[in-house]
Write an enzyme that holds these catalytic residues in place. Sequence first.
Site, PDB file in Angstrom:
ATOM      1  N   ASP A  75     -27.686 -23.317  55.992  1.00  0.00           N
ATOM      2  CA  ASP A  75     -28.952 -22.594  55.939  1.00  0.00           C
ATOM      3  C   ASP A  75     -28.866 -21.370  56.858  1.00  0.00           C
ATOM      4  O   ASP A  75     -28.335 -21.426  57.966  1.00  0.00           O
ATOM      5  CB  ASP A  75     -30.104 -23.511  56.373  1.00  0.00           C
ATOM      6  CG  ASP A  75     -31.466 -22.967  55.965  1.00  0.00           C
ATOM      7  OD1 ASP A  75     -32.118 -23.583  55.104  1.00  0.00           O
ATOM      8  OD2 ASP A  75     -31.880 -21.923  56.518  1.00  0.00           O
ATOM      9  N   ASN A  84     -38.516 -30.048  49.832  1.00  0.00           N
ATOM     10  CA  ASN A  84     -39.839 -29.432  49.809  1.00  0.00           C
ATOM     11  C   ASN A  84     -40.157 -29.051  48.367  1.00  0.00           C
ATOM     12  O   ASN A  84     -39.305 -28.470  47.679  1.00  0.00           O
ATOM     13  CB  ASN A  84     -39.865 -28.193  50.700  1.00  0.00           C
ATOM     14  CG  ASN A  84     -39.634 -28.523  52.166  1.00  0.00           C
ATOM     15  OD1 ASN A  84     -40.050 -29.581  52.633  1.00  0.00           O
ATOM     16  ND2 ASN A  84     -38.976 -27.635  52.893  1.00  0.00           N
ATOM     17  N   GLY A 113     -44.170 -26.711  51.238  1.00  0.00           N
ATOM     18  CA  GLY A 113     -43.435 -25.777  52.091  1.00  0.00           C
ATOM     19  C   GLY A 113     -42.227 -25.152  51.416  1.00  0.00           C
ATOM     20  O   GLY A 113     -41.358 -24.599  52.087  1.00  0.00           O
ATOM     21  N   GLN A 114     -42.168 -25.219  50.077  1.00  0.00           N
ATOM     22  CA  GLN A 114     -41.026 -24.642  49.366  1.00  0.00           C
ATOM     23  C   GLN A 114     -41.138 -23.121  49.332  1.00  0.00           C
ATOM     24  O   GLN A 114     -42.181 -22.581  48.938  1.00  0.00           O
ATOM     25  CB  GLN A 114     -40.964 -25.196  47.934  1.00  0.00           C
ATOM     26  CG  GLN A 114     -39.729 -24.730  47.170  1.00  0.00           C
ATOM     27  CD  GLN A 114     -39.584 -25.407  45.809  1.00  0.00           C
ATOM     28  OE1 GLN A 114     -40.494 -26.091  45.334  1.00  0.00           O
ATOM     29  NE2 GLN A 114     -38.436 -25.210  45.188  1.00  0.00           N
ATOM     30  N   HIS A 142     -33.497 -27.714  46.092  1.00  0.00           N
ATOM     31  CA  HIS A 142     -32.444 -27.882  47.096  1.00  0.00           C
ATOM     32  C   HIS A 142     -32.805 -29.050  48.003  1.00  0.00           C
ATOM     33  O   HIS A 142     -33.975 -29.290  48.287  1.00  0.00           O
ATOM     34  CB  HIS A 142     -32.259 -26.610  47.930  1.00  0.00           C
ATOM     35  CG  HIS A 142     -33.533 -26.001  48.418  1.00  0.00           C
ATOM     36  ND1 HIS A 142     -34.368 -25.259  47.609  1.00  0.00           N
ATOM     37  CD2 HIS A 142     -34.137 -26.039  49.627  1.00  0.00           C
ATOM     38  CE1 HIS A 142     -35.417 -24.865  48.300  1.00  0.00           C
ATOM     39  NE2 HIS A 142     -35.312 -25.330  49.539  1.00  0.00           N
ATOM     40  N   HIS A 145     -32.444 -30.295  51.782  1.00  0.00           N
ATOM     41  CA  HIS A 145     -32.080 -29.927  53.151  1.00  0.00           C
ATOM     42  C   HIS A 145     -31.389 -31.129  53.783  1.00  0.00           C
ATOM     43  O   HIS A 145     -31.929 -32.239  53.762  1.00  0.00           O
ATOM     44  CB  HIS A 145     -33.336 -29.631  53.987  1.00  0.00           C
ATOM     45  CG  HIS A 145     -34.096 -28.416  53.586  1.00  0.00           C
ATOM     46  ND1 HIS A 145     -33.960 -27.205  54.238  1.00  0.00           N
ATOM     47  CD2 HIS A 145     -35.023 -28.212  52.625  1.00  0.00           C
ATOM     48  CE1 HIS A 145     -34.783 -26.314  53.694  1.00  0.00           C
ATOM     49  NE2 HIS A 145     -35.441 -26.897  52.715  1.00  0.00           N
TER      50      HIS A 145
END
Length: 112
Positions: free
Chosen positions: A29, A85, A91-92, A98, A100
């Site tokens: 990230d 998310n 909170g995307q 994806h 995390h």
Amino acid sequence: MDCIFCKIASGTIPAKKAYEDDLCLAFHDLNPQAPTHLLVVPRQHLISLAHATPQHAALLGHLLQVTAQLAGALGLSKGFRAVLNSGADGGQTVDHLHVHLLGGRAMHWPPG
Ligand code: AMP
Ligand code: ZN
């Protein structure tokens, strides 16, 4: 398609890749929230978990299995957190599904 993770998957824009196979790739990230923070991303453009259908079941299982495999390879023996998310309230911020993978520190609950 103007999707940042599709562009990373195709190699159009760079990322620090940690893993790739026919179905997915994993990269670090850009704005890490833990000492280890990777994103596990399907090559196929799927907007979010909310858009998954029964046809995506094997792909979703693969993403989670790769996440666990990476956690082991990265030495996260004390544990880790896997987060998806989904949507605005989830909170995307990137509309390409994806996972995390966060580790290297103790996580808190409840999440923010
Ligand atoms: P989310 O908020 O769950 O959609 O997560 C999107 C994540 O993508 C955030 O943690 C961002 O820091 C990360 N991100 C955005 N652009 C990039 C990029 N070009 N390379 C790596 N990570 C990125
Ligand atoms: Zn995409």
